[in-house]
Design a protein around this motif. Structure first.
Motif, PDB file in Angstrom:
ATOM      1  N   PHE A   1       8.866   0.687   3.523  1.00  0.00           N
ATOM      2  CA  PHE A   1       9.687   1.930   2.423  1.00  0.00           C
ATOM      3  C   PHE A   1       9.727   2.753   2.668  1.00  0.00           C
ATOM      4  N   ILE A   2      10.540   3.780   3.206  1.00  0.00           N
ATOM      5  CA  ILE A   2      10.264   5.498   3.584  1.00  0.00           C
ATOM      6  C   ILE A   2      11.576   5.470   1.541  1.00  0.00           C
TER       7      ILE A   2
ATOM      8  N   LYS B   1       5.632   3.345   1.854  1.00  0.00           N
ATOM      9  CA  LYS B   1       5.106   1.942   1.736  1.00  0.00           C
ATOM     10  C   LYS B   1       4.680   0.566   3.035  1.00  0.00           C
ATOM     11  N   GLY B   2       3.107  -0.012   2.215  1.00  0.00           N
ATOM     12  CA  GLY B   2       3.564  -0.695   4.192  1.00  0.00           C
ATOM     13  C   GLY B   2       2.911  -1.920   2.996  1.00  0.00           C
ATOM     14  N   GLU B   3       3.955  -2.498   4.192  1.00  0.00           N
ATOM     15  CA  GLU B   3       4.023  -4.379   2.940  1.00  0.00           C
ATOM     16  C   GLU B   3       3.103  -5.433   3.728  1.00  0.00           C
TER      17      GLU B   3
ATOM     18  N   VAL C   1       0.873  -1.124   0.236  1.00  0.00           N
ATOM     19  CA  VAL C   1      -0.015   0.413  -0.255  1.00  0.00           C
ATOM     20  C   VAL C   1       1.094   1.057  -0.042  1.00  0.00           C
ATOM     21  N   SER C   2       0.553   2.251  -0.911  1.00  0.00           N
ATOM     22  CA  SER C   2       1.665   3.024  -1.335  1.00  0.00           C
ATOM     23  C   SER C   2       0.751   4.830  -0.771  1.00  0.00           C
ATOM     24  N   PHE C   3       1.583   5.390  -0.286  1.00  0.00           N
ATOM     25  CA  PHE C   3       0.611   6.637   0.904  1.00  0.00           C
ATOM     26  C   PHE C   3       1.942   7.587   0.747  1.00  0.00           C
ATOM     27  N   THR C   4       1.044   8.921   1.048  1.00  0.00           N
ATOM     28  CA  THR C   4       2.331  10.122   1.316  1.00  0.00           C
ATOM     29  C   THR C   4       1.849  10.750   2.989  1.00  0.00           C
TER      30      THR C   4
END
Length: 389
Positions: free
Chosen positions: A260-261, A275-277, A220-223
């Motif tokens: 991920f950062i 991102k979260g896995e 899941v990708s977010f800002t």
């Protein structure tokens, strides 16, 4: 005016004077009565409600809107110009890594492989004959029946033939690789997309056969605002950072970890991409889906939690009123550490106070109060397992 009228007027005037004296006397008596408002009385108590602060661990959370993105998506293309012989899969099917998906026309490739194998076999036979000749020539040279130069020439032929065998073996492996392109297998486990080709269709290297998308695990990708970067990095160094996402009001939250950062902040938007896995065995998350992400960057241990309605902000600072001795109100300065929903974690309270939540707008430090009801917890207790809320 006759004497009779004068008498009537005199009687009325006397009654008016007597009534005024009586009214003044009664008003003074009422003003002097115990407990009455006025110069001799005080302000009545203010009716208030109070709560008991709760001590518990509070997670500092960040919220953002995100998009579900797969870890890998592969678009399958043929590597030769040929025709489709058979399609072994269906649209939307889940496939395992290495599973056969498409069979292409392989007749020409198999013929090339057979030709290369025959060439290698012939070269090996020639090499074996030259090797036998070389061994016999060595015996003749030892008996002085053959010159050494002839033996050296024969050795050169053996080595050249051995090199030719190796070359043709490499060519045979190349033809085998080309032949393997006629069987297209799943590069990973995932879900098959739309299939736009059928048996008999002519395909080339630019033709898209289908796509395979990995669904488990999934990202899941977010800002998040760049102001949260320090907290994110600190939490990541301390260990795994929990991330929870929901796809709707009625959807069950899915738990994962921050994976991920990004290595740079978007200077125009002032955000950082993360991102979260997530484990996605039950496929609750789908690529392209919009979700709400919640990141826990810190846990406040044994924090004092009170309703936000109890906190008063003025030019003198932030404070709350608590119940003091003698049913009076006492002003206590507090600091709002973290607010979540209608609750807030604060400092400045020990947790044993009774905090005033309602009626505080009429209070002054030291003012008398009257409890509307017994003190209740700042947060309603959670129902036990098996009980209804």
């Amino acid at each position: 005016m006759n004497k009779k009228n004068v008498g009537v007027i005199a009687v009325v005037a006397a009654l008016v004077v007597a009534g005024g004296w009586y009214f003044n006397q009664g008003h003074e008596a009422k003003a002097q009565a115990p407990g009455a408002k006025g110069a001799g009385g005080g302000q009545p108590p203010v009716t208030v409600n109070v709560v008991k602060p709760e001590r518990r661990d509070v997670g500092v959370e960040l919220f953002a809107n995100g998009t579900v993105t797969p870890l890998r998506t592969v678009n399958l293309h043929p590597q030769t110009v040929t025709t489709i012989r058979k399609v072994h899969i269906r649209e939307g099917q889940f496939v395992k890594e290495g599973e056969l998906m498409f069979s292409l026309d392989d007749r020409a490739d198999l013929a090339n492989v057979a030709q290369a194998q025959a060439q290698v076999a012939r070269d090996r036979a020639t090499l074996a004959d030259l090797d036998r000749q070389y061994k016999r020539s060595q015996e003749l040279v030892s008996q002085n029946f053959l010159a050494q130069s002839a033996l050296d020439s024969l050795l050169s032929q053996v080595e050249a033939q051995r090199a030719l065998v190796q070359s043709n073996q490499a060519a045979m492996r190349a033809t085998q690789v080309s032949a393997s392109y006629t069987s297209i297998r799943a590069p990973m486990s995932g879900r098959v997309g739309a299939i736009d080709v059928h048996p008999g269709a002519l395909v080339q290297m630019t033709t898209s056969l289908t796509t395979v998308t990995q669904l488990d695990p999934i990202n899941v990708s977010f800002t998040l605002p760049e102001s949260t970067l320090g907290a994110l990095l600190g939490a990541q160094k301390a260990g795994n950072v929990d991330v929870h996402v929901t796809s709707g009001a009625d959807a069950k939250p899915v738990a994962g970890r921050l994976s991920f950062i990004d290595n740079a902040v978007d200077a125009q938007a002032g955000t950082i991409r993360v991102k979260g896995e997530f484990s996605n065995n039950d496929t609750n998350l789908w690529p392209g889906q919009y979700v709400t992400a919640r990141v826990v960057v810190q846990t406040l241990k044994d924090a004092v939690v009170i309703p936000q309605t109890a906190i008063i902000t003025s030019t003198n600072g932030t404070f709350v009123y608590v119940l003091a001795e003698g049913n009076s109100a006492r002003q206590v300065p507090v600091k709002r550490v973290y607010a979540f929903g209608d609750q807030a974690a604060v400092t400045g309270l020990s947790g044993a106070e009774q905090v005033i939540t309602e009626g505080k707008q009429n209070l002054r430090p030291g003012g008398k109060v009257r409890l509307a009801q017994a003190a209740k917890p700042a947060v309603a207790p959670q129902p036990k397992q098996g009980e209804q809320a």
